[in-house]
Each structure stands twice: as C-alpha cells, then as structure tokens.
Design a protein around this motif. Structure first.
Motif, short mmCIF file in Angstrom:
data_model
loop_
_atom_site.label_atom_id
_atom_site.label_comp_id
_atom_site.label_asym_id
_atom_site.label_seq_id
_atom_site.Cartn_x
_atom_site.Cartn_y
_atom_site.Cartn_z
N UNK A 366 0.79 -1.22 0.00
CA UNK A 366 0.00 0.00 0.00
C UNK A 366 0.83 1.28 0.00
N UNK A 367 2.14 1.17 0.21
CA UNK A 367 2.98 2.37 0.18
C UNK A 367 4.16 2.25 -0.77
N UNK A 368 4.49 1.03 -1.21
CA UNK A 368 5.67 0.84 -2.04
C UNK A 368 6.96 0.96 -1.26
N UNK A 369 6.88 0.99 0.07
CA UNK A 369 8.06 1.12 0.92
C UNK A 369 8.18 -0.09 1.84
N UNK A 370 9.42 -0.49 2.10
CA UNK A 370 9.65 -1.62 2.99
C UNK A 370 9.89 -1.16 4.44
N UNK A 371 10.51 -0.02 4.61
CA UNK A 371 10.85 0.46 5.96
C UNK A 371 9.60 1.03 6.64
N UNK A 372 9.47 0.84 7.97
CA UNK A 372 8.35 1.44 8.71
C UNK A 372 8.37 2.96 8.61
N UNK A 373 7.18 3.54 8.61
CA UNK A 373 7.04 4.99 8.52
C UNK A 373 6.66 5.56 9.89
N UNK A 374 6.41 6.87 9.94
CA UNK A 374 6.05 7.52 11.20
C UNK A 374 4.79 6.90 11.78
N UNK A 375 4.76 6.78 13.10
CA UNK A 375 3.63 6.16 13.79
C UNK A 375 3.22 7.00 14.98
N UNK A 376 1.94 7.04 15.28
CA UNK A 376 1.46 7.75 16.46
C UNK A 376 2.02 7.12 17.73
N UNK A 377 2.21 5.80 17.70
CA UNK A 377 2.74 5.12 18.88
C UNK A 377 4.17 5.57 19.17
N UNK A 378 5.02 5.63 18.14
CA UNK A 378 6.39 6.07 18.35
C UNK A 378 6.45 7.55 18.72
N UNK A 379 5.51 8.34 18.18
CA UNK A 379 5.47 9.76 18.54
C UNK A 379 5.17 9.93 20.02
N UNK A 380 4.25 9.11 20.55
CA UNK A 380 3.91 9.20 21.97
C UNK A 380 5.08 8.77 22.83
N UNK A 381 5.79 7.71 22.40
CA UNK A 381 6.95 7.25 23.17
C UNK A 381 8.04 8.30 23.19
N UNK A 382 8.28 8.97 22.05
CA UNK A 382 9.30 10.01 22.00
C UNK A 382 8.90 11.20 22.86
N UNK A 383 7.60 11.53 22.86
CA UNK A 383 7.12 12.64 23.67
C UNK A 383 7.33 12.36 25.15
N UNK A 384 7.07 11.13 25.59
CA UNK A 384 7.27 10.76 26.99
C UNK A 384 8.73 10.81 27.35
N UNK A 385 9.59 10.32 26.44
CA UNK A 385 11.03 10.34 26.70
C UNK A 385 11.53 11.76 26.84
N UNK A 386 11.03 12.66 25.96
CA UNK A 386 11.44 14.07 26.03
C UNK A 386 11.00 14.72 27.32
N UNK A 387 9.78 14.42 27.75
CA UNK A 387 9.28 15.00 29.01
C UNK A 387 10.09 14.48 30.20
#
Length: 387
Positions: A366-387
């Motif tokens: 559905x994207x023509x890409x093999x590598x994972x793209x941006x995810x809301x889950x990873x965004x939340x984890x990064x936000x918690x790490x930053x806080x």
C-alpha cells in the motif's frame, strides 16, 4: 533546497490528499447522485465539494510535479521512474484489489438492496474495464502517465531545449510578470481545450473504456508547471511571494466568476473551460504560497500526516460509503451526517494506516516502501522520553 521548503510542500501534498475525506463525504451527503447519495439535498455541501474540486487536485498535481522535477534531476530518468513504478504502481494495484471490489458491493447493496442483485452488479462491473476499476484511485494512474512522459522527455534529445525554455520563462517572469503569467495561463487553457476536442473526436473515452478520462488533460498543465518550479527554484520564490499570492488569488476569484456566469452555449462552454484551467492553476499557486507560511517548520504531526496520507486516502472511500449508508438508514442526513462521517472516516483510516505500518507485507503493497514509517505510537513514546 532548505528543509523548510521541502516540509511545507510535502505537508501541503499530504493535506490535499487528506481533504479527500471531507470532499467525498460531501458528495455522499449533498444529494448530487454520487456512488451513494443522500435522499435529502444539501446545497451547502454541494457548494463545498465544488469549491474543493476547483483547486485541490490542480494543487496536488502541481506539488507532485515539483517533486518530480526536483528528484529526476538528481537521480536520472531511469532510476527515478522505476522508483515511481513502485511507489505509485504498487498502491494502485493493491487498492484496486483490496478496496475497489468492496466499494462495488457497498454501492450494489445501496442501490438494489438484495444480495442476488448486488452480486449481479459486481459481476457486471468486473467483466469489462471501466472507470469503476479505479474509482478514487484514478489520480495514481494519471500521475504514473505524467511521470512516464516526463522520464521520456528528460531522457530524449529534447532535454537541452526544455532547459532553455525553462530559463526563458524564468527570465520573462522577472521582466514582465503580469504579461508572462497571462500568456502561460492562456496557453495552458488553450492546450487543454484543444486536447479535449481531439479526445472527443478520437472518442478516446470509449477506446480507453473510461480507465483514463479527460481529466488527464485537465491536470497536465498543473503537473508541468510543478516540474518547472522543481527545476527552477527562482521561479518558485517569485510566484509565492506575498504580492504574487494576492494577485493569483484575485485572478482565481475572477476566473471563478466567469465559470459561474458563462452563458449556456458553445461560447460559454469555451469560456468555462478556459476559466476552469485558470482557476485550477492560480488557486494551486495560492495554496503553495499559503503553505510556505503556515507549514514552514518541521513538526512531528505533519511528518505523520505525510507518511499516513497515501494509505488513508486508499482506504477512506469504502469507509465513507459504509458510514454514509449506515447513517442514511438511521435517518441522519445533511451537515450532521457529513460531520460524523468525516470524523469517523479519518479516525478509522488513521487506524488502518497504523495497522498497515505494523505489517511489512501490507506496508509494501500500500505504500511501495519496505521500511516502517512515522507512527502515532512512536510519537507518543518520543514525547514521553522528552518529558
């Protein structure tokens, strides 16, 4: 190229694709005879759909042309087009297999109400190629065709000539911006008008069975202008300046009035065709100018929207059809039904993207890409790490 310029154009492209959700929901609830249609007319939604249609796809193809012109110079026509085949062709085929038949079933149930008649309807559509085979994915096919023509042009002996033409246009815009812009707009409109006439004479709609429509001609100028902007950054800066953006907005408004007020005659049809091309191109430039000011800094949520936009677009239309039919059954129409559908369709489409992003096979399809793209889950984890 500075990162901000890439970000705002990439964000604009994603936003234009995501606008397909309110656009298609408006078609369903306006009562205008779409795939599924509300029994209650909603003129405000019909007007909104017409407004979005006038500039959304021209702006999308302009931005797509910009990135095409930018990247093809770096990678070369052969490698670049092979990449386009994967990034556009794979989602097109996957969408035709996974989402288009589902839409046939939903439309059949809405129109006929029984499973035997629905299967007859689905079988008839599957038997012969038509625009029903692509439905909302038509833009991927058109974009592939534009890319093929561009790759052949860049690989041909015409490349130096095209480069000199680009330099000439940039110089002309610097010297006589108003006159050059008018000539470019009128030339684009004349090409579209002539192409449509040839298309009709040759009966290409029947030859191609509707798989490719005359819209291929209508949006070609926007893609071509985008390619020129990608190859000549100086021109992009000129036409997205504040004064230029205001001027293009005034031209778009004037051309829109011509579309509405043109008489219902042969001359009126010509006026509407010319004005419609002008509206699309000028409104697309205005959208780029506005995006350069609103989306000038990278943001995580914009990055997620950029990565999610294609999958969201591929899956959103069958979701809208299912929601609309359900709301019609419950007696929910008009603006209320449209609002519920837009919110629910975006949420469900975003969830579908997250699931696709977690599944390597589906992600590639559905994207023509093999590598994972941006995810809301990873965004939340990064936000918690930053806080």
């Amino acid at each position: 190229m500075t990162p901000g310029r890439i970000d705002h154009l990439d964000g604009l492209r994603a936003g234009l694709m995501l606008l397909g959700i309110p656009f298609h929901a408006a078609l369903a609830f306006s009562g205008g005879g779409w795939l599924v249609s509300s029994p209650v007319d909603a003129p405000a939604l019909a007007a909104m759909a017409d407004f979005l249609h006038a500039w959304r796809m021209p702006a999308f193809f302009l931005v797509a042309g910009f990135f095409a012109g930018l990247v093809i110079r770096r990678r070369g026509p052969g490698p670049w087009f092979r990449g386009r085949l994967a990034r556009l062709g794979m989602p097109l085929i996957a969408g035709m297999i996974l989402t288009v038949p589902l839409q046939w079933i939903l439309v059949g149930l809405f129109r006929y109400g029984t499973w035997p008649q629905t299967w007859w309807f689905v079988g008839r559509l599957a038997a012969a190629p038509s625009d029903w085979w692509v439905l909302h994915l038509w833009f991927l096919l058109d974009l592939l065709l534009y890319c093929a023509v561009l790759a052949m042009a860049v690989a041909s002996p015409l490349r130096p000539v095209l480069g000199r033409c680009g330099d000439f246009i940039v110089d002309a815009v610097r010297r006589r911006p108003a006159l050059t812009t008018a000539v470019v707009l009128l030339s684009a409109a004349a090409c579209v008008l002539f192409g449509r006439a040839v298309w009709r004479v040759l009966q290409l709609e029947e030859v191609l069975n509707g798989l490719v429509s005359r819209d291929l001609l209508s949006f070609a100028p926007a893609f071509a202008v985008g390619v020129l902007l990608g190859c000549r950054r100086a021109l992009l800066a000129l036409i997205t300046a504040r004064v230029a953006t205001v001027a293009f907005a005034l031209v778009a408004i004037t051309a829109s009035l011509l579309v509405v007020s043109a008489p219902d005659s042969a001359i009126g049809a010509v006026v509407r065709s010319v004005a419609s091309t002008t509206v699309g191109l000028t409104a697309a430039v205005v959208a780029v100018g506005i995006a350069s000011r609103l989306l000038d800094r990278p943001r995580r949520v914009i990055r997620w929207l950029v990565d999610a936009s294609l999958v969201v677009y591929i899956v959103h239309q069958p979701i809208i059809l299912a929601l609309a039919v359900g709301l019609f059954t419950l007696g929910v129409f008009g603006l209320a039904g449209w609002a519920v559908t837009v919110v629910a369709a975006f949420a469900l489409s975003a969830l579908a993207y997250e699931l696709v992003n977690l599944t390597p096979g589906l992600r590639f399809l559905l994207t023509g890409r093999r590598a994972p793209q941006a995810s809301l889950l990873t965004m939340r984890e990064r936000a918690r790490t930053t806080c």
